[in-house]
Scaffold this active site. Structure first.
Site, PDB file in Angstrom:
ATOM      1  N   GLU A 406       0.840  -1.187   0.000  1.00 57.62           N
ATOM      2  CA  GLU A 406       0.000   0.000   0.000  1.00 57.62           C
ATOM      3  C   GLU A 406       0.879   1.241   0.000  1.00 57.62           C
ATOM      4  OE1 GLU A 406      -2.241  -0.112   3.533  1.00 57.62           O
ATOM      5  OE2 GLU A 406      -3.047  -2.119   3.192  1.00 57.62           O
ATOM      6  N   HIS A 491      -3.614  -7.125  10.282  1.00 59.49           N
ATOM      7  CA  HIS A 491      -4.484  -8.060   9.575  1.00 59.49           C
ATOM      8  C   HIS A 491      -4.426  -9.461  10.175  1.00 59.49           C
ATOM      9  CE1 HIS A 491      -3.655  -5.436   5.734  1.00 59.49           C
ATOM     10  NE2 HIS A 491      -4.424  -4.818   6.620  1.00 59.49           N
ATOM     11  N   ASN A 529      -5.453  -6.573   1.479  1.00 60.92           N
ATOM     12  CA  ASN A 529      -6.164  -6.249   2.709  1.00 60.92           C
ATOM     13  C   ASN A 529      -7.382  -7.147   2.827  1.00 60.92           C
ATOM     14  OD1 ASN A 529      -5.028  -3.944   1.128  1.00 60.92           O
ATOM     15  ND2 ASN A 529      -4.962  -3.096   3.164  1.00 60.92           N
TER      16      ASN A 529
END
Length: 550
Positions: A406, A491, A529
């Site tokens: 990201e 995560h 994600n």
């Protein structure tokens, strides 16, 4: 889906767990949002009606947790005519603080920011050589930095779970990668039905590319694109659950700033479509869903007359137990997040509350390969004083190097000339939760050395960019002379893996009427994600459960 990773990710909707940093009291971002209208999203957090859970209550369906999986389950059960009670350990987040806002600012953490800590533990802990953490009052704040051996796991606490604290980056994995993520789930069905349903329910949309190209708040992302493409990496735009019309108004000075005030890791006060505004709002509208906040489930055991006896502690905002209650439920859905669900099930099996759970409980846990880093750019590559906290893009080197990065903001309010990244990497390492009878706690056997796999994967991107641009890594963000943020995950995934600890739709082995419906089902890695995948899998599973079990 095409064979082009750029077009696939642009069209499918990418999910990211939020991550970020602020300055002054900088932070990193954390991780983890029916179709919603722009008018709904323009307002502040939607108050989801909460109700007390009296001891002795009987409910047809009890949902433990109010994050992605639990919210999907509550909505679909309610629409099928089932009365649902949701129990949430965190706060309702429906009351403004002394500044008139529900959530604290990213750069100014206060009592609202951390879960039961007396000192902040910010993902990005240093800036320009100065430590950023500070003392705060102990409070049931929104972000839990839960420490295990070798890793800190960041999780959202409150009605809405991880959707409260992530950057809203809504990523659907590339179709060709899905079989490695959930091998027992039909890929065609997920991409034809459940991913579209999840993206619609979460309110996923794409940024106006023309506006993005000229918006000062995305200068950092355009620098990230230039560096990625000059080194031959695909730069991919990804959707988000933010209200882009609201962000445009923020940029024009027409509304109070939210994403453009760096709001993310401790909550977003305006434009972000978290679960309070989407699935939970729709669930509440059915009239069949009740939510009880600041209640923690401590035990689930078979009830003598059928169903389950559930023990619940009501806590205050210091974490102290006010009272203990017992309720009964015909069916129980574990949706406390990967860590919460795994810890609870591990303890219930080991202590004899649910002894028939199988030996897969607690296994298959992973960190989605999370690792962070920053790069120091040249003076001609300024990234901007104003940075939107909602990321819009990433660098895809999954096929060649096992990493998706990201392009993340550093909303410090000053020019840093820095590029910041959260990488999701392909990693084989899986940990296990186990019961520790000596301490009465659940332990996780994560080894910090395992993060080297993720660092090596991320380096396939950033070593090449640094060599091309003549730049270097930042060494001031995670401690003195430390390049890699390898101490955490945004995560968490796994611990009660689908088709191992459960059947192929989340029914726990050994007990009729017990289900797992959250990220604990996903074995450790999603390639992107994870919140869209968690939502889509919950949509798939609850459809079958409603049809066959109710």
């Amino acid at each position: 889906m095409s064979g082009n990773p750029l077009s696939d990710m642009e069209s499918s909707g990418v999910s990211r767990r939020r991550f970020l940093a602020g300055t002054g009291s900088l932070l990193g971002a954390a991780a983890l949002a029916g179709t919603i209208t722009s008018a709904q999203a323009d307002t502040g957090p939607t108050a989801i009606p909460t109700s007390p859970l009296p001891t002795g209550t009987h409910v047809p369906a009890l949902v433990i947790g109010t994050g992605y999986g639990g919210s999907v389950a509550a909505l679909r059960l309610a629409r099928a005519g089932v009365d649902v009670h949701m129990v949430e350990m965190g706060m309702a987040w429906d009351t403004p603080g002394p500044d008139g806002k529900i959530f604290a600012n990213t750069t100014r953490p206060d009592y609202r920011s951390f879960w039961l800590r007396t000192r902040t533990k910010q993902p990005l802990s240093n800036f320009l050589g100065f430590p950023l953490d500070k003392d705060v009052p102990r409070h049931t704040g929104i972000l839990d930095a839960e420490d295990f051996a070798g890793i800190t796991v960041y999780q959202g606490r409150g009605v809405g779970g991880g959707s409260l604290v992530n950057g809203g980056m809504a990523v659907t994995p590339r179709r060709e990668n899905f079989a490695a993520i959930l091998p027992t789930v039909d890929t065609a069905e997920m991409y034809a039905t459940y991913y579209p349903r999840a993206n619609a329910g979460l309110g996923v949309t794409s940024v106006d590319r023309t506006w993005w190209e000229n918006a000062s708040c995305y200068q950092y992302a355009r620098v990230g694109r230039k560096h990625a493409e000059r080194s031959g990496f695909p730069f991919v735009f990804v959707p988000n659950v933010y209200d882009w019309d609201y962000m445009k108004q923020e940029a024009a000075g027409a509304v109070p700033r939210s994403a453009l005030d760096g709001e993310v890791i401790y909550g977003n006060n305006a434009g972000k479509k978290n679960l309070q505004k989407t699935y939970l709002a729709q669930a509440a509208a059915t009239g069949r869903v009740a939510v009880t906040a600041l209640h923690k489930v401590t035990s689930v055991t078979p009830a003598p007359g059928g169903g389950y006896t559930v023990a619940v502690d009501q806590i205050d905002t210091t974490g102290a137990t006010l009272t203990s209650k017992t309720v009964t439920a015909d069916k129980v859905f574990f949706a406390a997040g990967s860590v919460g669900t795994s810890k609870l099930l591990t303890r219930l099996k080991a202590t004899g509350a649910l002894p028939a759970l199988n030996d897969q409980i607690g296994k298959g846990w992973g960190d989605n390969g999370n690792v962070m880093c920053g790069r120091a750019n040249h003076m001609w590559d300024a990234t901007g004083k104003l940075q939107s906290a909602m990321p819009t893009a990433g660098i895809d080197n999954w096929d060649a190097g096992g990493a998706f990065a990201e392009v993340a903001p550093l909303p410090t309010g000053i020019e840093t000339y820095a590029s910041f990244y959260l990488s999701i990497t392909k990693t084989p390492h899986r940990a296990e939760f186990t019961w520790n009878p000596a301490t009465g706690t659940v332990d996780l056997n994560w080894d910090r050395a395992w993060k080297q796999t993720s660092i090596d994967a991320a380096k396939t991107i950033f070593d090449k960019i640094n060599a091309k641009e003549g730049t270097i890594y930042r060494t001031d963000l995670f401690g003195l002379y430390k390049i890699w943020g390898d101490h955490l995950t945004y995560h968490p995934l796994g611990g009660a893996v689908l088709d191992r600890a459960t059947d192929n739709h989340g029914r726990l082995h050994g007990y009729d009427g017990l289900y797992v419906i959250d990220g604990a089902l996903i074995p450790g890695n999603t390639s992107v994600n994870p919140f869209v995948t968690i939502t889509a899998l919950a949509e798939r599973n609850i459809e079958r459960i409603v049809a066959e079990d109710f």
